[in-house]
Structure formats: C-alpha cells, structure tokens
Design a protein around this motif. Structure first.
Motif, mmCIF file in Angstrom:
data_model
loop_
_atom_site.group_PDB
_atom_site.id
_atom_site.type_symbol
_atom_site.label_atom_id
_atom_site.label_comp_id
_atom_site.label_asym_id
_atom_site.label_seq_id
_atom_site.Cartn_x
_atom_site.Cartn_y
_atom_site.Cartn_z
ATOM 1 N N GLY A 70 -4.376 -23.528 -14.807
ATOM 2 C CA GLY A 70 -3.526 -22.575 -15.679
ATOM 3 C C GLY A 70 -4.466 -21.591 -16.177
ATOM 4 N N VAL A 71 -6.009 -21.786 -16.449
ATOM 5 C CA VAL A 71 -6.612 -20.795 -16.943
ATOM 6 C C VAL A 71 -6.707 -19.662 -16.195
ATOM 7 C CG1 VAL A 71 -9.136 -20.396 -17.723
ATOM 8 C CG2 VAL A 71 -7.900 -22.312 -18.624
ATOM 9 N N ILE A 72 -7.126 -19.952 -14.884
ATOM 10 C CA ILE A 72 -7.286 -19.125 -13.824
ATOM 11 C C ILE A 72 -5.860 -18.109 -13.831
ATOM 12 C CG2 ILE A 72 -7.614 -18.819 -11.336
ATOM 13 C CD1 ILE A 72 -10.192 -19.001 -13.004
ATOM 14 N N GLY A 73 -4.780 -18.850 -13.733
ATOM 15 C CA GLY A 73 -3.446 -18.183 -13.570
ATOM 16 C C GLY A 73 -3.292 -17.128 -14.491
ATOM 17 N N ASP A 74 -3.427 -17.749 -15.856
ATOM 18 C CA ASP A 74 -3.190 -16.816 -16.970
ATOM 19 C C ASP A 74 -4.066 -15.571 -17.002
ATOM 20 O OD1 ASP A 74 -1.352 -18.498 -17.456
ATOM 21 O OD2 ASP A 74 -2.184 -19.220 -19.579
ATOM 22 N N LEU A 75 -5.468 -15.899 -16.681
ATOM 23 C CA LEU A 75 -6.444 -14.909 -16.721
ATOM 24 C C LEU A 75 -6.236 -13.861 -15.525
ATOM 25 C CD1 LEU A 75 -9.324 -13.998 -17.874
ATOM 26 C CD2 LEU A 75 -10.384 -15.330 -16.167
ATOM 27 N N ALA A 76 -6.105 -14.537 -14.477
ATOM 28 C CA ALA A 76 -6.063 -13.443 -13.219
ATOM 29 C C ALA A 76 -4.943 -12.680 -13.277
ATOM 30 C CB ALA A 76 -6.103 -14.113 -11.940
ATOM 31 N N GLY A 77 -3.674 -13.233 -13.724
ATOM 32 C CA GLY A 77 -2.466 -12.510 -13.769
ATOM 33 C C GLY A 77 -2.321 -11.530 -14.607
ATOM 34 N N PHE A 78 -3.081 -11.772 -15.931
ATOM 35 C CA PHE A 78 -3.134 -10.504 -16.657
ATOM 36 C C PHE A 78 -3.993 -9.632 -16.136
ATOM 37 C CE2 PHE A 78 -4.425 -9.865 -21.563
ATOM 38 C CZ PHE A 78 -3.555 -8.684 -21.650
ATOM 39 N N ALA A 79 -5.232 -9.917 -15.835
ATOM 40 C CA ALA A 79 -5.937 -8.795 -15.258
ATOM 41 C C ALA A 79 -5.172 -8.078 -13.850
ATOM 42 C CB ALA A 79 -7.311 -9.528 -14.537
ATOM 43 N N ALA A 80 -4.465 -8.779 -13.398
ATOM 44 C CA ALA A 80 -3.707 -8.041 -12.235
ATOM 45 C C ALA A 80 -2.609 -7.145 -12.924
ATOM 46 C CB ALA A 80 -3.009 -9.175 -11.323
ATOM 47 N N SER A 81 -2.135 -7.712 -13.800
ATOM 48 C CA SER A 81 -1.319 -6.740 -14.399
ATOM 49 C C SER A 81 -1.670 -5.438 -15.100
ATOM 50 C CB SER A 81 -0.407 -7.554 -15.782
ATOM 51 O OG SER A 81 -1.187 -7.496 -17.060
ATOM 52 N N ILE A 82 -2.850 -5.446 -15.561
ATOM 53 C CA ILE A 82 -3.474 -4.331 -16.294
ATOM 54 C C ILE A 82 -4.338 -3.524 -15.263
ATOM 55 C CG2 ILE A 82 -3.466 -5.372 -18.571
ATOM 56 C CD1 ILE A 82 -6.302 -5.901 -18.551
ATOM 57 N N ALA A 83 -5.009 -4.060 -14.177
ATOM 58 C CA ALA A 83 -5.905 -3.213 -13.438
ATOM 59 C C ALA A 83 -5.183 -2.370 -12.789
ATOM 60 C CB ALA A 83 -6.573 -4.009 -12.321
ATOM 61 N N ARG A 84 -5.297 -0.901 -12.686
ATOM 62 C CA ARG A 84 -4.541 0.019 -12.018
ATOM 63 C C ARG A 84 -2.980 0.118 -12.527
ATOM 64 N NH1 ARG A 84 -7.456 3.071 -8.490
ATOM 65 N NH2 ARG A 84 -9.411 1.829 -7.803
ATOM 66 N N ARG A 85 -2.731 -0.415 -13.850
ATOM 67 C CA ARG A 85 -1.614 -0.593 -14.462
ATOM 68 C C ARG A 85 -0.787 -1.499 -13.658
ATOM 69 N NH1 ARG A 85 -1.692 5.103 -15.683
ATOM 70 N NH2 ARG A 85 -2.446 5.495 -17.568
ATOM 71 N N GLY A 86 -1.284 -2.350 -12.838
ATOM 72 C CA GLY A 86 -0.442 -3.409 -11.969
ATOM 73 C C GLY A 86 -0.796 -3.261 -10.539
ATOM 74 N N MET A 87 -1.390 -4.455 -10.291
ATOM 75 C CA MET A 87 -1.650 -4.892 -8.882
ATOM 76 C C MET A 87 -0.655 -5.738 -8.149
ATOM 77 S SD MET A 87 -5.212 -3.659 -8.468
ATOM 78 C CE MET A 87 -5.348 -4.514 -6.985
ATOM 79 N N GLY A 88 -0.901 -6.086 -6.793
ATOM 80 C CA GLY A 88 0.218 -6.944 -6.480
ATOM 81 C C GLY A 88 -0.658 -8.461 -6.963
ATOM 82 N N PHE A 89 0.314 -9.477 -6.847
ATOM 83 C CA PHE A 89 -0.168 -10.641 -7.539
ATOM 84 C C PHE A 89 0.354 -11.795 -6.621
ATOM 85 C CE2 PHE A 89 0.417 -13.733 -11.488
ATOM 86 C CZ PHE A 89 -1.079 -14.253 -11.380
ATOM 87 N N VAL A 90 -0.323 -12.764 -6.364
ATOM 88 C CA VAL A 90 -0.151 -14.306 -5.941
ATOM 89 C C VAL A 90 -0.669 -15.343 -6.445
ATOM 90 C CG1 VAL A 90 -0.393 -15.668 -3.747
ATOM 91 C CG2 VAL A 90 0.403 -13.003 -3.422
ATOM 92 N N GLN A 91 0.043 -16.448 -6.783
ATOM 93 C CA GLN A 91 -0.634 -17.451 -7.420
ATOM 94 C C GLN A 91 -0.607 -18.652 -6.259
ATOM 95 O OE1 GLN A 91 -1.101 -18.304 -10.763
ATOM 96 N NE2 GLN A 91 0.406 -17.492 -12.069
ATOM 97 N N ILE A 92 -1.795 -19.078 -6.159
ATOM 98 C CA ILE A 92 -2.289 -20.377 -5.633
ATOM 99 C C ILE A 92 -2.682 -21.325 -6.470
ATOM 100 C CG2 ILE A 92 -3.280 -21.570 -3.604
ATOM 101 C CD1 ILE A 92 -3.388 -18.687 -2.276
#
Lengths: 371, 371
Positions: free
Chosen positions: A109-131
């Motif tokens: 959960g920590v990684i999903g929350d952190l990486a998802g948030f980073a994906a949402s703000i880097a270049r105002r939104g990158m593609g994002f996949v959860q494993i």
C-alpha cells in the motif's frame, strides 16, 4: 488459464481492468505492452519487494519489449512523505520518461500510494500501472485511485485521485508475505462482507483457510473484494457519498494507529481496521442499531484467523480514552465539525451515520479502554 | 457596473467564470460567498502583494462573511518548488480547512501555480479561487487549470491540471505593477493575436497605449485574451493537441530563461516570450512559411511597447547557440524524441509543427546568436 479472473472498474474514460491470478508477473510485460503500448517504464518499489521480485518483473517486461528503470525506496510508512515523494518524482524525470510512458507501483500500500501520487504529478500526469504485492494492496489500496502521502497533520491528507490504467494482482506473490501481514490484509477482505455482502462474510467464515493456504478460494476472495470496491468507487469516485462506507472500522483504526505512532511492531493498518470493525459493531450495539449476536460473530471470526479484536490486544501502553477521542476528532472524515462514522445494523448492513454524538463515542471508548 | 465583463470557461462539470473589471477586490467577499458558499478560506500570497493588497482582500472577505487565514511566501520563482509546496500545503492543513473550503491564490503567476497545486493535493482537492494580481496571471496563468512547480529538471515539470471555481481579475490592481512587469504581461496579450486573431493584433497595434494607461481598452484586451485562452482550453484541457498553440514563443523563451538562470534582473518570463515570439516568426520566415513583413511587424510592435525582441537585448553573457539548443531539447514539449515547435504562416496563423529538424533550429540560433 483458468486460474485468472478479470474485474473491470467502470469509470468512463478512466475505466480499467484488474487482472487477478497466478503467474501474472510472468505475463506483466506482454499485458502492459498490449494494453498500454508503453515501451518505457519506471518501477517504483521498496528494497524488500525488490530483493524478492524485481528481477522477475524486469525480465518479464524485457520479454514484452519494455525498458525499465527501477526506483527503490526504504520500506515502511515513513517513505510516504514529502521527502520521498520529491525523490521519486525527480527520479521519474531523471529517467527521461515522457507523458505517455508508465510508472509501475510494485509493492504494498505504501508503494501504491506514493508511486501513484508521483505518477499523477510528474509532467502533470504519467501513465500508471499497479502491481500490488501485498494482500492489503491487492484488495484495497490498488483499487479506486486514491493516492497520497502522510504529513504531520495526519495520514493521507495530501494526494490525488488518480486511476491506474491496469492492475495486475499476482496471487502467487502473496506466498512470500509473513503470516501477520497476510492476516492484516485479510481484515480488508472481511470488511467487504461486513459492509454489504453478508453471504460473502458467511462464505469467508467457512473458507478462510483456503484463502490463507493459497487454494482457489484465494483468487475468488480477492476478486469479490476488488469487485466490491470497484462497485463503490464507480458510484462515487471522489468520496462525496457512498465511498465513505469503505471506511468501516477505519475511524477507530486510524485513531489506534496514531496512538501507537504508526509503530508496525505494535499495530499495522489491517490490524487497526480489524479492531476498528469490531468496535464499530459493538458501538452500533450500544446505539441499539445492531444485535449483540452479530457483533460477537464478527469478533469471533476475526479472532479465529488470528487478528487482534480489542484495544487490549495491542501490546504496550496506550493513551487514555479522551486522547483517543481527540485523534478521532482530528481525522479527516470530519464534515463541517460533525462526527461521521460508519455504523451498522448487522453483518452486511453498514451505513454512513452523520452527526454521531461525540459524547456517546467517548463514553463507549471509556468502557472499552478503562484507564 | 459597466466596467465589468464575464468570460465563461466551458469545461463540463469543471466550468467556471472569469470576472474582469474594476473594483473586483471590493466585491470578492460577496462574489465568493454567493458562488461557492464557502465561509472559510486560506489566502496564499507573497509578501509584496500582501503588503499592498492583503488588508483590502481580507476586509472584503470579512464583509462577505468569510473568515480567512493568510499564508505568505517569499516573492519570486524560487518559491515554486517542493520546499514551499510542502510549507503551503501544511499551512492549509494547519488552518483546519475542510474539503469544501477554499484556497485563494492571490498574486502573480508563481502564486497561482503554487497555490493551485497545493489546493489540488491538500485533502486530495480543496476548493480553489484565483485572484490574479499581475497582467500575466490575469491573461494567462490563472486561466486553464495548469498548476505546478519547478524542479532541477526544468520548469513546471511537476504539477496538476486543476481548475479554479472562479477567477476574479481586478484591473485596478494592475496600476501597482512596475512598467516592466506590465509590459512582460502584455507579451502574452499580444500572443493571442499572433496565434489566431489577426484582427486583435491589429487592434493592439492601435490601442496598446490605452491598455497601459488603464483606459477601457484594458478590460477589453484582458477579456479577449481570457476568451482566447478559454476557447483553446475548452477544446483541449490536457494539452493532447491544440492547447500546445499557447506555447507560441515559449520554446525559445524557456531556453533563454534557463540560459539566464531565471534571473529576473536579466529576463522575466514575458520578456522571454516576447523574444521567443519574434524568433518563432523569424524562424518561420527562414523555413519559407511566413513573410518577412509579418515577422518585422511583430518585432516592431513588441519593440514599440518597450519589450526586448532579440537575444542581443538580454543583458550579460549568454551561453553559445549549441548550448541553447540543448536547453530546447530538454524542454518538456518533446514528444518521443522529435522536436515540436509552434510555427506560423503569418500573423494570426500559428500552427503546431512536429518533427522540426533540430539542425535547422541550431543553424537559425547560430545566425541570431553568433558566438
């Protein structure tokens, strides 16, 4: 491939699939390539998950024609803060990924929350996949698009609603979890039964051992959980209404996590939720909403699988009841000063109660935690 | 109240109005209360703007029944980074604002970008109102929902698309700007003429003095600018296509800002855009797309209002042409390795050119900056 199932999350142009099953990391490269067209990804993970599974994922991606850059963070809740967010976001930019490229959250959960948030703000939104690699992440945090970090003011108070394009829940990976971590995730599985699926809760009472042992019940339980959450999220993506039901057990749970300073040696999130769900049922009994039999049945099942079910089950000293009450009042689920709780009329009959009298909560806590 | 006009931004359930006119700060409290229902706000501003206008805004909000908490940051581009984002976001949480409460961005472009981003991530999205106090912010950065911060990798590489609920552009406030700052904002006004409104550019050539002097032309010019931007944003909110037209002059401009280390004593954003727009026209002439007469007309008008129009107009030493070229290649408007530029077939005839040969850009830069 009978050991795989797909749960669609229906959110208009933000719809995506959750694939659940055995051997999904082996097929991650081909699935991601086919479904997103991406050829470059960053894999955000923690050192523990990476040691066990990173090579496996990297090889699979490579076989799918995808080049990957790993971004590793220290395991644990402490990484869910501004400092690590900045580090991870900068690492995504350093990898020269463009907007159409993908950030993979590979962990709990920590990684999903952190990486998802980073994906949402880097270049105002990158593609994002959860494993997701923990049971908790597979059935809860990887579904629904809530991402974020903690601050001194509380958990998850900073973040974004950001949906992934795909979730791959490989059920084999769960065999590497500690029994305690698996049980903690199971609390969230049981939650879906308690919210609005009484038949599922009854099924869990009979079949929980198969879920723990990795039998076919495991894929089924995860699929029902993801479907339950997907249904709620499709109705209320941004938590203006029904989505709050998913917080069953979480108001008490968060207060207990705060009281133990998020010390995972004493209490992990799922354990807080387990105790919180029992308390929510007991409080509902006290408010003459639910029967004592139902509350006892919830307590018995969670105790049976090995989860803590009372405040007294938490090792070490805890602050007194009025301090726990302060933590509850500080929780973000406070709308314009009134206390909102998820209460229940019985197993599978949870509802959102607004304007719960704080005095009733305090006197209940004093009863359950007399000191 | 003839000295006010409204420009609607049409984005489905994220639609909002831009009010433009005289005395709007006086009416801010009543407008915000009536349109959002909010009773509590945080005002994010910088120390310069606060010294001039904060009391005025606070009084207006109070008269509208709105309680406000000021959050002040150091003026300048340096505040647009992770450190200040964390400070501002924590201050919003400290003020105990809830999701329905509002963050007001009260300042220029830096404040709008920073406060908007903080509003988008605090509690996963607070209410947001822009009260831009610079001409640049009124005609450009406060419209369209791009928010964000800078990192070591470049400007605006981290952020969110987040629309305000209301924009209040008080044209009286612009009288407190320095002439240089006003001129820099004017470059973005002229840009809308150059993108696709040749009649507006011709009107500016005749009426610019009234805009600078605070005549009725000022409200008109700001309204046309906001309408132009709103039209583009309504077609392409997330910059997957047409919205890139708004970057006319910005690729060269950003490279020059990088080359001067964002030292505002040497070059501010609007000045970089002015030089960049002249270069974009001259480069289009070199590519046999536009006539030299049009390029000369653009240069003459911008020079006439007092803006820099060539690389040589920037005080101090600059790196050589091939270094400027590196900065261009690093700019975020690089899609899958190819150079994308906004070029033009003449005044008001800009278009998105993909696959511009880097060698042609380099040889053009060597011509314009021989050293």
């Amino acid at each position: 491939m009978s050991e795989q199932t797909t749960v669609p999350v229906k959110l208009g142009d933000r719809s995506y699939d959750i694939l659940i099953g055995s051997g999904l990391i082996d097929r991650a490269g081909q699935e991601i390539a086919a479904r997103t067209g991406a050829r470059r990804v960053a894999i955000v993970s923690d050192e523990n998950v990476a040691a066990l599974h990173l090579q496996h994922l990297t090889d699979s991606l490579k076989a799918g024609g995808i080049e990957s850059t790993p971004i590793l963070v220290t395991p644990g809740e402490k990484s869910k803060g501004f400092a690590t967010l900045e580090t991870v976001t900068n690492a995504i930019l350093s990898a020269r990924l463009e907007r159409g490229d993908i950030v993979i959250a590979f962990g709990g959960g920590v990684i999903g929350d952190l990486a998802g948030f980073a994906a949402s703000i880097a270049r105002r939104g990158m593609g994002f996949v959860q494993i997701p690699t923990s049971l908790l992440a597979q059935v809860d945090s990887s579904v629904g698009g809530k991402t974020g970090i903690n601050t001194a003011h509380g958990k998850n108070l900073v973040g974004a609603f950001y949906q992934p394009q795909l979730v791959l829940a490989d059920t084999d990976v769960l065999d590497t979890l500690s029994p305690r971590e698996f049980r903690a995730g199971y609390a969230e599985v049981a939650k879906y039964g308690l919210i609005d699926r009484p038949d599922f809760f009854a099924w869990l009472e009979k079949n929980w051992q198969g879920i723990f042992d990795g039998g076919p019940e495991r894929i089924q339980a995860i699929a029902v959980s993801c479907q339950s959450k997907a249904d709620v999220v499709a109705r209320d993506e941004r938590e203006t209404g029904d989505r709050a039901l998913l917080n069953l057990g979480h108001t008490f749970g968060h207060a207990l996590e705060t009281a133990t300073h998020y010390d995972s040696a004493r209490l992990v999130h799922g354990e807080g939720v387990a105790i919180g769900m029992v308390l929510a049922h007991q409080f509902s009994v006290k408010m003459n909403l639910a029967s004592d039999d139902d509350a006892k049945r919830v307590e018995a099942h969670l105790r049976h699988v090995g989860l803590p079910v009372s405040i007294g089950d938490i090792p070490g000293e805890l602050p007194p009841a009025d301090k726990l009450m302060d933590y509850i009042a500080q929780d973000k689920k406070v709308a314009r000063g009134a206390l909102t709780f998820i209460l229940t009329r019985g197993i599978g009959q949870s509802f959102i109660a607004r304007d719960v009298p704080p005095s009733a909560v305090l006197s209940f806590l004093q009863e359950k935690h007399p000191k």
